[in-house]
Write an enzyme that holds these catalytic residues in place. Structure first.
Site, PDB file in Angstrom:
ATOM      1  N   ASP A   1      -3.708 -17.290   8.048  1.00  0.00           N
ATOM      2  CA  ASP A   1      -3.342 -17.939   6.778  1.00  0.00           C
ATOM      3  C   ASP A   1      -3.016 -19.417   6.950  1.00  0.00           C
ATOM      4  O   ASP A   1      -3.214 -20.210   6.034  1.00  0.00           O
ATOM      5  CB  ASP A   1      -2.104 -17.251   6.170  1.00  0.00           C
TER       6      ASP A   1
ATOM      7  N   LYS B   1       0.826  -1.222   0.000  1.00  0.00           N
ATOM      8  CA  LYS B   1       0.000   0.000   0.000  1.00  0.00           C
ATOM      9  C   LYS B   1       0.854   1.263   0.000  1.00  0.00           C
ATOM     10  O   LYS B   1       0.417   2.311  -0.460  1.00  0.00           O
ATOM     11  CB  LYS B   1      -0.962   0.009   1.191  1.00  0.00           C
TER      12      LYS B   1
ATOM     13  N   HIS C   1     -24.328  15.002   2.460  1.00  0.00           N
ATOM     14  CA  HIS C   1     -24.162  15.537   1.110  1.00  0.00           C
ATOM     15  C   HIS C   1     -23.115  16.646   1.133  1.00  0.00           C
ATOM     16  O   HIS C   1     -23.149  17.481   2.029  1.00  0.00           O
ATOM     17  CB  HIS C   1     -25.485  16.099   0.605  1.00  0.00           C
TER      18      HIS C   1
ATOM     19  N   GLY D   1      -4.094 -12.607 -11.984  1.00  0.00           N
ATOM     20  CA  GLY D   1      -4.848 -11.350 -11.902  1.00  0.00           C
ATOM     21  C   GLY D   1      -5.716 -11.286 -10.663  1.00  0.00           C
ATOM     22  O   GLY D   1      -6.769 -10.659 -10.661  1.00  0.00           O
ATOM     23  N   GLY D   2      -5.265 -11.944  -9.576  1.00  0.00           N
ATOM     24  CA  GLY D   2      -5.936 -11.818  -8.279  1.00  0.00           C
ATOM     25  C   GLY D   2      -5.461 -10.530  -7.606  1.00  0.00           C
ATOM     26  O   GLY D   2      -4.763  -9.709  -8.224  1.00  0.00           O
TER      27      GLY D   2
END
Ligand code: FAD
Length: 472
Positions: free
Chosen positions: A317, A54, A449, A187-188
């Site tokens: 993981d 990142k 807004h 392309g992950g």
């Protein structure tokens, strides 16, 4: 706590986002906690994954914003360009700072950091080895959070090292140079993020993806939109294709790419392997002490994150389920609560999944295809960023929000976003899916807004009524 013959209530193995969070949480619940780490505090995420990738993305995004500053009436004198060494130095500095932060949190919370490799002696004892020195630690409970590591895909003829210009993600986050051209295999999430980075740094970039769309784990509309945006950025995408073999050339690699559309040769200075990881279970004696493994890691037997050996938990993981840092962290919280005598189950219903390319991609819950496959009668609402006032002001108008809801009661089942700030905006969808909110509820919710979030409101309105106030 601890006591008896135990050195600790909980020993966590691995200090990635699963392990360090589990360790701190168990300590905050009053446990005597140790965390064994063989390498760097922060694990893959902080040192080789989420964070460094990142940082690169942020630099490339800033460069692109400056290049297009003229769109917003800002004159920039001179040509903005990437300073590769400065960018890399920034990556290294941020990783180091974050790593230090984990160490500090351990100290503040009384977690003992044990440096070394842990392997089991029996179900209540591990041996930690560091530079030939060994230490035995006995504990009531263990949380295995050993994570995963990169593997090299077996592609005929292709080298296996960074020295040969074949990079894994571990190499790419500390890239030795900015390549002139790069072929990204996969392309992950990992593949497209690096494609965005190296393309932004000036490399002729090609992504080869086996499935018919980029980011195949997302709603296919998102992959299609990302493909369109990548094309505009000059990234070549070859879908439904694999790299069959590679031959070394003077400047890099010539790859034979075979797919539905035929076979083509693609030359690139660097081949980046954006796919393939394996769980870190080797050498830990898990089978010896009776912990069941499956082909993708540790076989977890229940929602409390307990393995088949009740005092040994596994998270992140290493269990090969969902390989995301925030999932590892939540699994860590659940495991540490259970270690400390509570009774908590992991809930995977509302897991945000994000990709940090420009455009950003994010989703939560079920995609349209998944919802239909599960037998839901669905209503869909999509709304584009294009007419949104804030998006127009920022000149960030590409992309859309897509809502998937169940038709009868309007329960929100999923949300997908491709476009500006998708990875932050998705959390409205995370809350809606987690709380089983209905479309009525969401359309009654006031959105400020002007904000990008108004596009989400319009998508909810479209799902509920077939149109929103701003539908043409
Ligand atoms: P890890 O982070 O892998 O940590 C495990 C730790 O255990 C390691 O430090 C290892 O050294 C240690 N260890 C292993 N065995 C032993 C042992 N026997 N003794 C002692 N220590 C041991 N996920 C996201 O959610 N968002 C992202 O943006 C994102 N980007 C990514 C980008 C890249 C390039 C990559 C590769 C991954 C990315 N991920 C991302 C995935 C994320 O990094 C992992 O899901 C996350 O790190 C898993 O956390 P973990 O704690 O399970 O394991």
């Amino acid at each position: 706590m601890a006591g008896g013959n135990f050195d600790a209530d909980v020993v966590v193995i691995g200090a990635g986002p699963g392990g360090y969070v589990a360790a701190i949480h168990a300590a905050q619940l009053g446990g005597k906690v140790m965390c064994v780490e063989k390498e760097f505090l922060g694990g893959t995420c902080l040192n080789l994954g989420c964070i460094p990738s990142k940082v690169w993305i942020a630099s490339v995004e800033r460069l692109n914003l400056v290049k297009h500053a003229g769109d917003l009436g800002v004159k920039v004198s001179g040509t903005p360009e990437a300073d590769f060494d400065a960018m890399k130095a920034r990556v290294e500095k941020i990783v180091k700072t974050q790593r230090g932060g984990v160490g500090m949190l351990f100290k503040k919370n009384g977690v003992e950091h044990v440096d070394g490799f842990a392997s089991f002696v029996d179900i209540n004892t591990i041996e930690v080895e560091k530079d030939g020195k060994k230490r035995k630690i006995a504990a009531k409970n263990f949380i295995i959070a050993g994570g995963s590591s990169v593997i090299h895909l077996p592609i005929e003829g292709l080298g296996k090292s960074a020295e040969e210009n074949v990079w894994t993600s571990d190499d790419a986050v500390f890239a030795p140079f900015a390549p002139k051209s790069i072929l990204v295999v996969g392309g992950g999430a990992v593949g497209v993020e690096f494609a965005y980075v190296f393309n932004g740094l000036g490399a002729k970039t090609t992504v080869v993806e086996m499935m018919p769309n980029l980011i195949p784990m997302f709603d296919e509309d998102l992959g299609v939109e990302l493909g369109k945006q990548f094309k505009k950025q000059g990234i070549d995408v070859v879908l439904g294709a694999t790299v069959e073999r590679a031959v070394k050339t003077k400047n890099g690699w010539k790859c034979t790419v075979k797919g539905a559309a035929g076979t083509q040769e693609i030359e690139a200075q660097v081949v980046l392997l954006g796919v393939g990881r394996k769980s870190n279970t080797d050498g830990m004696n898990l089978e010896k002490i009776g912990v069941k493994l499956h082909e993708r890691g540790i076989g977890v037997v229940n929602g409390k994150m307990q393995t088949n050996v009740p005092n040994i938990y596994a998270i992140g993981d290493v269990i090969g389920k969902i390989q995301l840092a925030h999932v590892a962290s939540m699994e860590g919280i659940i495991a540490s609560e259970n270690c400390m005598g509570k009774d908590k189950l992991m809930d995977y219903k509302a897991v945000p999944n994000c990709v940090y390319t420009i455009p950003e991609i994010a989703s939560v819950g079920l995609s349209e295809g998944e919802a239909k496959a599960q037998g839901y009668d669905v209503t869909i609402g999509t709304f584009n960023f294009r007419p949104n006032g804030k998006a127009m002001a920022a000149a960030e108008q590409d992309g859309f929000v897509k809502i998937v809801a169940e038709k009868k009661y309007g329960e929100v089942l999923g949300m997908s976003i491709v476009g500006p700030h998708a990875t932050d905006l998705i959390h409205e969808g995370v809350a809606a899916v987690k709380l089983e909110a209905t479309l009525d509820y969401m359309t009654d919710t006031i959105h400020a807004h002007p904000t990008f979030a108004e596009v989400i409101l319009e998508a909810f309105e479209t799902a509920a009524h077939g149109k929103s106030i701003h539908t043409l």
